[in-house]
Design a protein around this motif. Sequence first.
Motif, PDB file in Angstrom:
ATOM      1  N   ARG A 281       0.680  -1.194   0.007  1.00  0.00           N
ATOM      2  CA  ARG A 281       0.192  -0.004   0.081  1.00  0.00           C
ATOM      3  C   ARG A 281       1.016   1.385   0.108  1.00  0.00           C
ATOM      4  O   ARG A 281       1.946   1.280   0.403  1.00  0.00           O
ATOM      5  CB  ARG A 281      -0.692   0.054   1.243  1.00  0.00           C
ATOM      6  CG  ARG A 281      -0.129   0.035   2.478  1.00  0.00           C
ATOM      7  CD  ARG A 281      -1.420   0.130   3.709  1.00  0.00           C
ATOM      8  NE  ARG A 281      -1.473   1.467   3.912  1.00  0.00           N
ATOM      9  CZ  ARG A 281      -2.394   2.095   4.666  1.00  0.00           C
ATOM     10  NH1 ARG A 281      -2.853   1.198   5.644  1.00  0.00           N
ATOM     11  NH2 ARG A 281      -2.409   3.437   5.180  1.00  0.00           N
ATOM     12  N   ALA A 282       0.200   2.339  -0.449  1.00  0.00           N
ATOM     13  CA  ALA A 282       0.948   3.900  -0.222  1.00  0.00           C
ATOM     14  C   ALA A 282      -0.203   4.800   0.113  1.00  0.00           C
ATOM     15  O   ALA A 282      -1.163   4.451  -0.292  1.00  0.00           O
ATOM     16  CB  ALA A 282       1.735   3.987  -1.488  1.00  0.00           C
ATOM     17  N   ALA A 283       0.316   5.727   0.961  1.00  0.00           N
ATOM     18  CA  ALA A 283      -0.622   6.885   1.357  1.00  0.00           C
ATOM     19  C   ALA A 283      -1.661   6.320   2.192  1.00  0.00           C
ATOM     20  O   ALA A 283      -1.280   5.141   2.954  1.00  0.00           O
ATOM     21  CB  ALA A 283      -1.151   7.517  -0.019  1.00  0.00           C
ATOM     22  N   GLY A 284      -2.493   6.940   2.417  1.00  0.00           N
ATOM     23  CA  GLY A 284      -3.606   6.551   3.252  1.00  0.00           C
ATOM     24  C   GLY A 284      -3.299   6.558   4.709  1.00  0.00           C
ATOM     25  O   GLY A 284      -3.825   5.881   5.755  1.00  0.00           O
ATOM     26  N   ALA A 285      -2.394   7.684   4.959  1.00  0.00           N
ATOM     27  CA  ALA A 285      -1.835   7.750   6.506  1.00  0.00           C
ATOM     28  C   ALA A 285      -2.567   8.878   7.197  1.00  0.00           C
ATOM     29  O   ALA A 285      -2.011   9.317   8.111  1.00  0.00           O
ATOM     30  CB  ALA A 285      -0.233   8.080   6.275  1.00  0.00           C
ATOM     31  N   GLY A 286      -3.456   9.650   6.318  1.00  0.00           N
ATOM     32  CA  GLY A 286      -4.330  10.846   7.183  1.00  0.00           C
ATOM     33  C   GLY A 286      -3.607  12.016   6.727  1.00  0.00           C
ATOM     34  O   GLY A 286      -2.457  12.085   6.296  1.00  0.00           O
TER      35      GLY A 286
ATOM     36  N   ASP B 106      -1.273  12.954   2.861  1.00  0.00           N
ATOM     37  CA  ASP B 106      -2.205  12.641   2.037  1.00  0.00           C
ATOM     38  C   ASP B 106      -2.597  13.693   1.089  1.00  0.00           C
ATOM     39  O   ASP B 106      -3.840  14.076   0.888  1.00  0.00           O
ATOM     40  CB  ASP B 106      -3.382  11.681   2.334  1.00  0.00           C
ATOM     41  CG  ASP B 106      -2.967  10.414   3.074  1.00  0.00           C
ATOM     42  OD1 ASP B 106      -1.759   9.972   2.855  1.00  0.00           O
ATOM     43  OD2 ASP B 106      -3.709   9.698   3.591  1.00  0.00           O
TER      44      ASP B 106
ATOM     45  N   ILE C 167       6.937   8.073   6.137  1.00  0.00           N
ATOM     46  CA  ILE C 167       5.958   7.537   5.512  1.00  0.00           C
ATOM     47  C   ILE C 167       6.034   7.268   3.994  1.00  0.00           C
ATOM     48  O   ILE C 167       6.026   5.950   3.512  1.00  0.00           O
ATOM     49  CB  ILE C 167       4.468   8.197   5.627  1.00  0.00           C
ATOM     50  CG1 ILE C 167       4.106   8.224   7.009  1.00  0.00           C
ATOM     51  CG2 ILE C 167       3.456   7.474   4.702  1.00  0.00           C
ATOM     52  CD1 ILE C 167       3.601   6.888   7.702  1.00  0.00           C
TER      53      ILE C 167
ATOM     54  N   ASP D 150       6.595   3.776   2.073  1.00  0.00           N
ATOM     55  CA  ASP D 150       5.898   3.027   1.240  1.00  0.00           C
ATOM     56  C   ASP D 150       6.347   3.100  -0.428  1.00  0.00           C
ATOM     57  O   ASP D 150       5.642   2.809  -1.519  1.00  0.00           O
ATOM     58  CB  ASP D 150       4.430   3.495   1.247  1.00  0.00           C
ATOM     59  CG  ASP D 150       3.995   5.000   0.897  1.00  0.00           C
ATOM     60  OD1 ASP D 150       4.950   5.533   0.239  1.00  0.00           O
ATOM     61  OD2 ASP D 150       3.142   5.566   1.260  1.00  0.00           O
ATOM     62  N   GLY D 151       7.634   3.575  -0.496  1.00  0.00           N
ATOM     63  CA  GLY D 151       8.208   3.717  -1.711  1.00  0.00           C
ATOM     64  C   GLY D 151       7.944   5.160  -2.770  1.00  0.00           C
ATOM     65  O   GLY D 151       8.239   5.050  -3.948  1.00  0.00           O
ATOM     66  N   ARG D 152       7.173   6.071  -2.168  1.00  0.00           N
ATOM     67  CA  ARG D 152       7.168   7.281  -2.834  1.00  0.00           C
ATOM     68  C   ARG D 152       8.310   8.112  -2.900  1.00  0.00           C
ATOM     69  O   ARG D 152       8.272   9.176  -3.757  1.00  0.00           O
ATOM     70  CB  ARG D 152       5.790   7.915  -2.205  1.00  0.00           C
ATOM     71  CG  ARG D 152       4.381   7.280  -2.873  1.00  0.00           C
ATOM     72  CD  ARG D 152       3.190   8.099  -2.295  1.00  0.00           C
ATOM     73  NE  ARG D 152       3.403   8.092  -0.658  1.00  0.00           N
ATOM     74  CZ  ARG D 152       2.413   8.669   0.056  1.00  0.00           C
ATOM     75  NH1 ARG D 152       1.940   9.760  -0.463  1.00  0.00           N
ATOM     76  NH2 ARG D 152       2.496   8.361   1.257  1.00  0.00           N
TER      77      ARG D 152
ATOM     78  N   ILE E 149       1.269   6.125  11.917  1.00  0.00           N
ATOM     79  CA  ILE E 149      -0.328   6.347  11.763  1.00  0.00           C
ATOM     80  C   ILE E 149      -1.051   6.490  13.133  1.00  0.00           C
ATOM     81  O   ILE E 149      -1.517   7.403  13.457  1.00  0.00           O
ATOM     82  CB  ILE E 149      -1.013   5.805  10.487  1.00  0.00           C
ATOM     83  CG1 ILE E 149      -0.174   5.578   9.221  1.00  0.00           C
ATOM     84  CG2 ILE E 149      -2.411   6.003  10.433  1.00  0.00           C
ATOM     85  CD1 ILE E 149      -0.664   4.712   8.202  1.00  0.00           C
TER      86      ILE E 149
ATOM     87  N   TYR F 250      -2.597   9.667  15.535  1.00  0.00           N
ATOM     88  CA  TYR F 250      -4.053   9.681  15.622  1.00  0.00           C
ATOM     89  C   TYR F 250      -4.233   9.357  17.067  1.00  0.00           C
ATOM     90  O   TYR F 250      -5.027   9.925  17.518  1.00  0.00           O
ATOM     91  CB  TYR F 250      -4.694   8.438  14.916  1.00  0.00           C
ATOM     92  CG  TYR F 250      -4.939   8.983  13.528  1.00  0.00           C
ATOM     93  CD1 TYR F 250      -5.613   9.853  13.109  1.00  0.00           C
ATOM     94  CD2 TYR F 250      -4.740   7.551  12.365  1.00  0.00           C
ATOM     95  CE1 TYR F 250      -5.767  10.068  11.716  1.00  0.00           C
ATOM     96  CE2 TYR F 250      -4.837   8.034  11.089  1.00  0.00           C
ATOM     97  CZ  TYR F 250      -5.395   9.135  10.809  1.00  0.00           C
ATOM     98  OH  TYR F 250      -5.937   9.246   9.504  1.00  0.00           O
TER      99      TYR F 250
END
Lengths: 347, 347
Positions: A164-169, A174, B190, B194-196, B219, B223
Amino acid sequence: MNDKRSNGGITNGVDDELGVILGLDGGTTSTICVCIPFSGQLADPVPVLARAAAGCSNHNSVGETAARDTLVQVMSEALLKSGSKKSAVRAVCLGVSGVNHPDDQERILNWLRNIFPSHVKLYVQNDAVAALASGTMGKLHGCVLIAGTGTISYGFTEDGREARAAGAGPILGDWGSGYGIAAKALTAVIRAHDGRDSQTMLTDRILQTLGLPSPDELIGWTYADPSWARIAALVPVVVSCAEAGDEIANQILNDAVQELASSVIAVVKRLGMGGQDGNSYFPIVMVGGVLEANKRWDIGKEVINCVLRTYPGATPVRPKVDPAVGAALLAWNYLTKEANGEYHRQP
Amino acid sequence: MNDKRSNGGITNGVDDELGVILGLDGGTTSTICVCIPFSGQLADPVPVLARAAAGCSNHNSVGETAARDTLVQVMSEALLKSGSKKSAVRAVCLGVSGVNHPDDQERILNWLRNIFPSHVKLYVQNDAVAALASGTMGKLHGCVLIAGTGTISYGFTEDGREARAAGAGPILGDWGSGYGIAAKALTAVIRAHDGRDSQTMLTDRILQTLGLPSPDELIGWTYADPSWARIAALVPVVVSCAEAGDEIANQILNDAVQELASSVIAVVKRLGMGGQDGNSYFPIVMVGGVLEANKRWDIGKEVINCVLRTYPGATPVRPKVDPAVGAALLAWNYLTKEANGEYHRQP
């Protein structure tokens, strides 16, 4: 509660022997649950017996208790509407946003085990997995990009690897999400107002939309209720300013396209989904309001164009069913594979 | 509560006829109140009778009630410690973060009017104004840049005009703040994970600092408590990675420098503070942990270098007194001008 059903035989399109499946899509803005019949062969279109809707079920947004209450409510309602008894439930698949960690998954599974009898098969996934399944009719292969209030990219290979990538809030960047796009637009209004950046059409359009007299009021507006969905609701204003030629709005959308494409590319690269030459076919399931192709400035199309430059085999898929049905199809696939003795090779 | 004071005469350095002034600096992380004697001539160093400290008093962060409780508590404590009676208070100046709008100011003033007798002069300002006064010994002229957990730039001209930039909070893009720097560093971890984006030293250093085994846990960590100060506390980690040569950490700090310099330049430009040729003298008061010059990578110095390229007359000032004393000096100046019949020309 249900006088239409007899014991045994077929009622409401449900073979009582085979029972029903609940599929749930829990996002930051809303939660949808559908009830479909389990059968030997998957019908097209998928017969949906009932559908129920409720608000946010992301535990990170509303807390554990409120999230669970929402999940229970929406599952009960779908079951009631379907005319099925709880005892007819064969499997439940929850695709819930905010499931970022095996601990999250395990916590929800433990809680589900107290609600359903022990023979019911339970599956808990990030909502991105349900969204992927909605585009592939339950098959876990390919990549999904969700961009609604939040954004995430998820990928699965046929041999069961995932990434997965991103989705970290929002705190963890994001920026391709609806929230990210709108927060950048609000920031641009503040920067134009205090002289750090050039003037933009966004100022008048956003103030008009929010009914505020001046950019000074924006600080109070954001603090009054920093809910992500409330901010993300400004995306159409940004798109319309970009379509009208506003340079800053265009820059914000172009940046969002780069962000979204980079999260797809990161996932595809890590999974080697493009094959050795990068040209192999794989589906990219496109889900969420930000990617909807109903505008001249088509964010989803631009993201695909970006991805195609690196992976010419990428094939965009706009799902014909919603993510809740995707979750149900995922459970359908798991149950079928299990029946065929393939359980341990589940995708 | 106070047996050290007699009626009339001079006690504790306080001329009872002249009374005392309370100066308060209310930030997102802490709130400080000082009590100074009012006198005909300002002594150097400023005699501080007492100092009291409490937590956050930004109503946007902790809500109206908690913010007020903190303000009352810290003022009572400072007065008690000073050995002065409430009746000796001549003026109160509150410099509070989160005062972004005349409504905020009016709300706090109304509430203060119920606490103090009607003859007490009350002043409410954004905490940036108190910070400026701390560098100019109460005179409202020049520009102040605060960069701690949050950031804001504020400027005043001698003829009473004022302007501000940034200070709009994390949602509205205060990227030069401690919060902004640290949020970008967390995002970089992050993205590398995740490779970005490329790998960065920030990953190991931040995980080690937070005691987390993997970036996946970030994450949940953000939160669990998204308080700005908790995130901003990671700035020293970013600085140390930048000093060790990490490219991404250096990029984050360079971006922060540009952001901070642009908010100073925007204020100076709008107020025409550099004069017609841009070369006029004006002070820039530098306040806050992010600008402290105790590191090799000196963010404050880099910001000044940036500003000097546009405004060679800009003169950095590191305040000798803290912003709470600045608030008290502001009240001292207002009172003195009023005594001299200059009230309506207050800066």
